[in-house]
Design a protein around this motif. Structure first.
Motif, PDB file in Angstrom:
ATOM      1  N   LEU A 201       0.841  -1.297  -0.122  1.00 27.22           N
ATOM      2  CA  LEU A 201      -0.144   0.040  -0.077  1.00 27.22           C
ATOM      3  C   LEU A 201       0.872   1.228  -0.008  1.00 27.22           C
ATOM      4  CD1 LEU A 201      -2.563   1.493   0.140  1.00 27.22           C
ATOM      5  CD2 LEU A 201      -2.781   0.850   2.637  1.00 27.22           C
ATOM      6  N   ARG A 202       1.791   1.198   0.646  1.00 23.92           N
ATOM      7  CA  ARG A 202       2.929   2.469   0.834  1.00 23.92           C
ATOM      8  C   ARG A 202       3.344   2.556  -0.747  1.00 23.92           C
ATOM      9  NH1 ARG A 202       5.661   0.735   6.214  1.00 23.92           N
ATOM     10  NH2 ARG A 202       4.433   1.869   7.454  1.00 23.92           N
ATOM     11  N   THR A 203       3.789   1.464  -1.415  1.00 24.33           N
ATOM     12  CA  THR A 203       4.259   1.617  -2.731  1.00 24.33           C
ATOM     13  C   THR A 203       3.329   2.327  -3.621  1.00 24.33           C
ATOM     14  OG1 THR A 203       5.598  -0.227  -2.346  1.00 24.33           O
ATOM     15  CG2 THR A 203       5.220   0.324  -4.967  1.00 24.33           C
ATOM     16  N   TYR A 204       1.908   1.823  -3.580  1.00 21.26           N
ATOM     17  CA  TYR A 204       0.809   2.476  -4.286  1.00 21.26           C
ATOM     18  C   TYR A 204       0.754   4.089  -3.950  1.00 21.26           C
ATOM     19  CZ  TYR A 204      -0.502  -2.516  -4.627  1.00 21.26           C
ATOM     20  OH  TYR A 204      -0.390  -3.894  -4.790  1.00 21.26           O
ATOM     21  N   ALA A 205       0.722   4.255  -2.713  1.00 18.26           N
ATOM     22  CA  ALA A 205       0.524   5.697  -2.485  1.00 18.26           C
ATOM     23  C   ALA A 205       1.798   6.416  -2.949  1.00 18.26           C
ATOM     24  CB  ALA A 205       0.662   5.848  -0.903  1.00 18.26           C
ATOM     25  N   ARG A 206       3.098   5.914  -2.733  1.00 13.89           N
ATOM     26  CA  ARG A 206       4.000   6.762  -3.240  1.00 13.89           C
ATOM     27  C   ARG A 206       4.067   7.059  -4.773  1.00 13.89           C
ATOM     28  NH1 ARG A 206       7.404   3.970  -0.662  1.00 13.89           N
ATOM     29  NH2 ARG A 206       8.025   2.420  -2.178  1.00 13.89           N
ATOM     30  N   ALA A 207       3.512   5.915  -5.611  1.00 11.99           N
ATOM     31  CA  ALA A 207       3.581   6.180  -7.020  1.00 11.99           C
ATOM     32  C   ALA A 207       2.256   7.285  -7.395  1.00 11.99           C
ATOM     33  CB  ALA A 207       2.887   4.668  -7.761  1.00 11.99           C
ATOM     34  N   ALA A 208       1.284   7.148  -6.684  1.00 18.11           N
ATOM     35  CA  ALA A 208       0.011   7.920  -6.843  1.00 18.11           C
ATOM     36  C   ALA A 208       0.512   9.387  -6.486  1.00 18.11           C
ATOM     37  CB  ALA A 208      -0.962   7.672  -6.002  1.00 18.11           C
ATOM     38  N   ARG A 209       1.496   9.766  -5.504  1.00 17.70           N
ATOM     39  CA  ARG A 209       1.850  10.852  -5.034  1.00 17.70           C
ATOM     40  C   ARG A 209       2.751  11.454  -6.122  1.00 17.70           C
ATOM     41  NH1 ARG A 209       6.214  10.762  -0.691  1.00 17.70           N
ATOM     42  NH2 ARG A 209       7.456  10.142  -2.644  1.00 17.70           N
ATOM     43  N   ASP A 210       3.797  10.534  -6.667  1.00 19.57           N
ATOM     44  CA  ASP A 210       4.737  11.171  -7.503  1.00 19.57           C
ATOM     45  C   ASP A 210       3.854  11.698  -8.962  1.00 19.57           C
ATOM     46  OD1 ASP A 210       6.514  10.832  -5.731  1.00 19.57           O
ATOM     47  OD2 ASP A 210       7.453   8.808  -6.761  1.00 19.57           O
ATOM     48  N   GLU A 211       2.955  10.767  -9.382  1.00 24.22           N
ATOM     49  CA  GLU A 211       2.349  11.062 -10.643  1.00 24.22           C
ATOM     50  C   GLU A 211       1.416  12.357 -10.467  1.00 24.22           C
ATOM     51  OE1 GLU A 211      -1.483   9.121 -11.961  1.00 24.22           O
ATOM     52  OE2 GLU A 211       0.181   7.611 -12.640  1.00 24.22           O
ATOM     53  N   ALA A 212       0.688  12.446  -9.293  1.00 29.65           N
ATOM     54  CA  ALA A 212       0.023  13.688  -8.965  1.00 29.65           C
ATOM     55  C   ALA A 212       0.487  14.893  -8.804  1.00 29.65           C
ATOM     56  CB  ALA A 212      -0.859  13.578  -7.693  1.00 29.65           C
ATOM     57  N   LEU A 213       1.664  14.880  -8.238  1.00 24.08           N
ATOM     58  CA  LEU A 213       2.604  15.953  -8.238  1.00 24.08           C
ATOM     59  C   LEU A 213       3.254  16.450  -9.393  1.00 24.08           C
ATOM     60  CD1 LEU A 213       4.653  15.254  -4.801  1.00 24.08           C
ATOM     61  CD2 LEU A 213       2.818  16.891  -5.292  1.00 24.08           C
ATOM     62  N   ALA A 214       3.400  15.496 -10.390  1.00 20.92           N
ATOM     63  CA  ALA A 214       3.981  15.804 -11.893  1.00 20.92           C
ATOM     64  C   ALA A 214       2.949  16.204 -12.570  1.00 20.92           C
ATOM     65  CB  ALA A 214       4.647  14.424 -12.229  1.00 20.92           C
ATOM     66  N   ALA A 215       1.552  16.093 -12.405  1.00 21.61           N
ATOM     67  CA  ALA A 215       0.601  16.569 -13.205  1.00 21.61           C
ATOM     68  C   ALA A 215       0.333  18.113 -13.048  1.00 21.61           C
ATOM     69  CB  ALA A 215      -0.761  15.731 -12.726  1.00 21.61           C
ATOM     70  N   PRO A 216      -0.080  18.737 -14.283  1.00 21.01           N
ATOM     71  CA  PRO A 216      -0.220  20.106 -14.366  1.00 21.01           C
ATOM     72  C   PRO A 216      -1.537  20.759 -13.113  1.00 21.01           C
ATOM     73  CG  PRO A 216      -0.098  19.231 -16.532  1.00 21.01           C
ATOM     74  CD  PRO A 216      -0.375  17.929 -15.568  1.00 21.01           C
ATOM     75  N   VAL A 217      -1.059  21.932 -12.697  1.00 17.58           N
ATOM     76  CA  VAL A 217      -2.082  22.187 -11.791  1.00 17.58           C
ATOM     77  C   VAL A 217      -3.729  22.396 -12.638  1.00 17.58           C
ATOM     78  CG1 VAL A 217      -2.953  24.384 -10.307  1.00 17.58           C
ATOM     79  CG2 VAL A 217      -0.689  23.283 -10.218  1.00 17.58           C
ATOM     80  N   GLY A 218      -4.719  21.819 -11.957  1.00 16.71           N
ATOM     81  CA  GLY A 218      -5.911  22.086 -12.594  1.00 16.71           C
ATOM     82  C   GLY A 218      -6.365  20.782 -13.398  1.00 16.71           C
ATOM     83  N   SER A 219      -5.387  19.892 -13.587  1.00 18.11           N
ATOM     84  CA  SER A 219      -5.719  18.748 -14.771  1.00 18.11           C
ATOM     85  C   SER A 219      -6.758  17.679 -14.143  1.00 18.11           C
ATOM     86  CB  SER A 219      -4.419  18.179 -14.911  1.00 18.11           C
ATOM     87  OG  SER A 219      -3.578  17.644 -13.835  1.00 18.11           O
ATOM     88  N   GLU A 220      -7.360  17.125 -14.743  1.00 23.44           N
ATOM     89  CA  GLU A 220      -8.375  16.110 -14.401  1.00 23.44           C
ATOM     90  C   GLU A 220      -8.046  14.615 -15.180  1.00 23.44           C
ATOM     91  OE1 GLU A 220     -12.138  18.510 -13.344  1.00 23.44           O
ATOM     92  OE2 GLU A 220     -11.772  18.022 -15.577  1.00 23.44           O
ATOM     93  N   GLN A 221      -8.470  13.532 -14.794  1.00 25.90           N
ATOM     94  CA  GLN A 221      -8.350  12.244 -15.367  1.00 25.90           C
ATOM     95  C   GLN A 221      -9.632  11.483 -15.369  1.00 25.90           C
ATOM     96  OE1 GLN A 221      -5.602   9.643 -13.172  1.00 25.90           O
ATOM     97  NE2 GLN A 221      -6.248  10.812 -11.068  1.00 25.90           N
ATOM     98  N   LYS A 222      -9.590  10.753 -16.051  1.00 26.33           N
ATOM     99  CA  LYS A 222     -10.960   9.711 -16.178  1.00 26.33           C
ATOM    100  C   LYS A 222     -10.605   8.474 -15.544  1.00 26.33           C
ATOM    101  CE  LYS A 222     -14.732  11.225 -18.349  1.00 26.33           C
ATOM    102  NZ  LYS A 222     -15.074  11.007 -19.609  1.00 26.33           N
TER     103      LYS A 222
END
Length: 436
Positions: A201-222
């Protein structure tokens, strides 16, 4: 009278000292010491924007309680002052738990339970049927559901988590629970990850964090057919506040109503270690997360009846930080056993933020009880601030503090009361972003 006597004594002593020693060197030495002390005192950055005089309010508490206070400079250090903050939308923009769930759904990391009803004691038969139908029974129990390709399954999970209802609009949770100690859709998050190890679960959280921090401000996903935020950011003002508090000698904690391994990974990004991160603690058996969670304040393990939610956050702070055991952990403590600064953005935070003896920091997300108490400012130490990124516009209607701003344990609504029992009048929204 005491202050006047001290002043007279000091004035007399100063006059006597002036007749015995040269004034200029003494004054220069004193001025130098004061200058050095001021330079060493941690200060919040003046380059970062805060609403109104909120920076000054926070700085006042840092100065009053930190290493530069008269008490601590005098050598009587005692226990370190404590600051505690909610995580999602308080320190970080957007919900890190939801970001982690979205990542898990996109990468097929949710394991099929034997029965969906086993994941929560409050899950309704309607939700059980909807999840079973959408996610199917072809996948073996304990194996990953193909949520990246099965939009219907991803949708039902997101809808139950986010709206506490099924995609068809039926209630997902029903029954009795203390609405000031838990909320089923929050407790359901770590239960969704049952069968995984904490490290996974920590690994998933870390991957999600890195992906979200790299995404442009205001961006959305499906995800499924849901449109959800794709980005996250640590607030610069909050990063500066955490750094300054640590420099000033505070113990700084995160207290979240999310899953603890998820909160730990995200909090590490602003220098908060696992010891100082408190959240929903799952019971682990044979190395695997179970649907059970640890209790607090004398309450036993359960399927989410007690989590760090509203009064549950006070309980965790009292128990895990101040060592208050048993039922007393649910009660407000004396001044020495309370946090100096508390910060949050929602009614789930209102109790522990209100317990702070120095500054109550409230980020405005239009949550009624928190905003009622913040704007009422009964002790003059509340600091209400718009969100630092994408702040909400002004709420046009006043907060219904006098009638239904408070959620009772049974879920009914009532007036928000001060500690003396008096009712807070309805409050206008005054700390907000620009109109869209």
């Amino acid at each position: 009278m005491r202050s006047r006597s001290v002043l007279t004594t000091v004035t007399t002593a100063a006059a006597l000292a002036a007749t015995l020693t040269p004034a200029a060197p003494a004054q220069a030495h004193t001025a130098h010491k004061a200058k050095v002390a001021t330079q060493d005192c941690p200060r919040l950055s003046a380059k970062l924007t805060w609403h109104g005089d909120n920076r000054a309010k926070l700085q006042r508490t840092i100065d009053e309680r930190g290493k530069c206070s008269a008490h601590r400079r005098g050598g009587k250090h005692g226990a370190r002052p404590v600051a505690a903050f909610d995580w999602d939308n308080t320190i970080v923009k957007n919900d890190s738990t939801d970001a982690t769930i979205a990542w898990a759904l996109k990468h097929d990391k949710i394991l099929r339970p034997k029965n969906w009803a086993d994941t929560s004691k409050w899950l309704t038969p309607a939700a059980d049927r909807a999840l079973t139908k959408a996610c199917g029974t072809d996948v073996h129990v304990g194996h990953p559901l193909p949520t990246s390709s099965n939009a219907a399954c991803a949708d039902e999970i997101l809808q139950v988590r986010g709206e506490a209802e099924t995609m068809s609009g039926e209630k997902a949770f029903a029954g009795n629970w203390n609405h000031r100690r838990t909320v089923p859709e929050y407790a359901w998050v770590p239960q969704l990850f049952a069968g995984h190890t904490i490290q996974e679960l920590r690994t998933y959280a870390r991957a999600a964090r890195d992906e979200a921090l790299a995404a442009p401000v205001g961006s959305e996903q499906k995800v499924g057919t849901h449109t959800v935020p794709a980005y996250s950011r640590y607030y610069e003002q909050q990063k500066d506040l955490l750094r300054t508090l640590k420099k000033a000698g505070f113990d700084v904690y995160i207290v979240s109503a999310g899953s603890e391994p998820v909160a730990e990974e995200w909090a590490s990004g602003v220098g908060i270690d696992r010891k100082h991160t408190l959240a929903i603690r799952s019971v682990v058996e044979h190395g695997r997360i179970t649907p059970w969670t640890e209790g607090c304040g004398g309450m036993p393990r359960s399927k989410g009846e007690v989590i760090p939610y509203n009064e549950g956050k006070r309980c965790v702070i009292n128990q895990d930080i101040f060592g208050i055991k048993g039922a007393r952990a649910w009660q407000q403590q004396d001044w020495r056993h309370r946090i100096a600064i508390g910060g949050g953005d929602a009614d789930t935070d209102v109790t522990f933020v209100g317990d702070a003896t120095g500054t109550h920091l409230a980020l405005n997300r239009n949550k009624p009880e928190l905003m009622c108490r913040g704007y009422d400012d009964a002790d003059g130490r509340w600091a209400v601030n718009p969100m630092f990124i994408e702040p909400l516009p002004r709420k046009k209607e006043p907060y219904p503090c006098a009638t239904e701003g408070f959620t009772n344990p049974d879920g009914s609504l009532g007036p928000v009361r001060r500690s003396d029992g008096s009712i807070i009048r309805d409050q206008e929204d005054t700390a907000y972003g620009e109109e869209a």
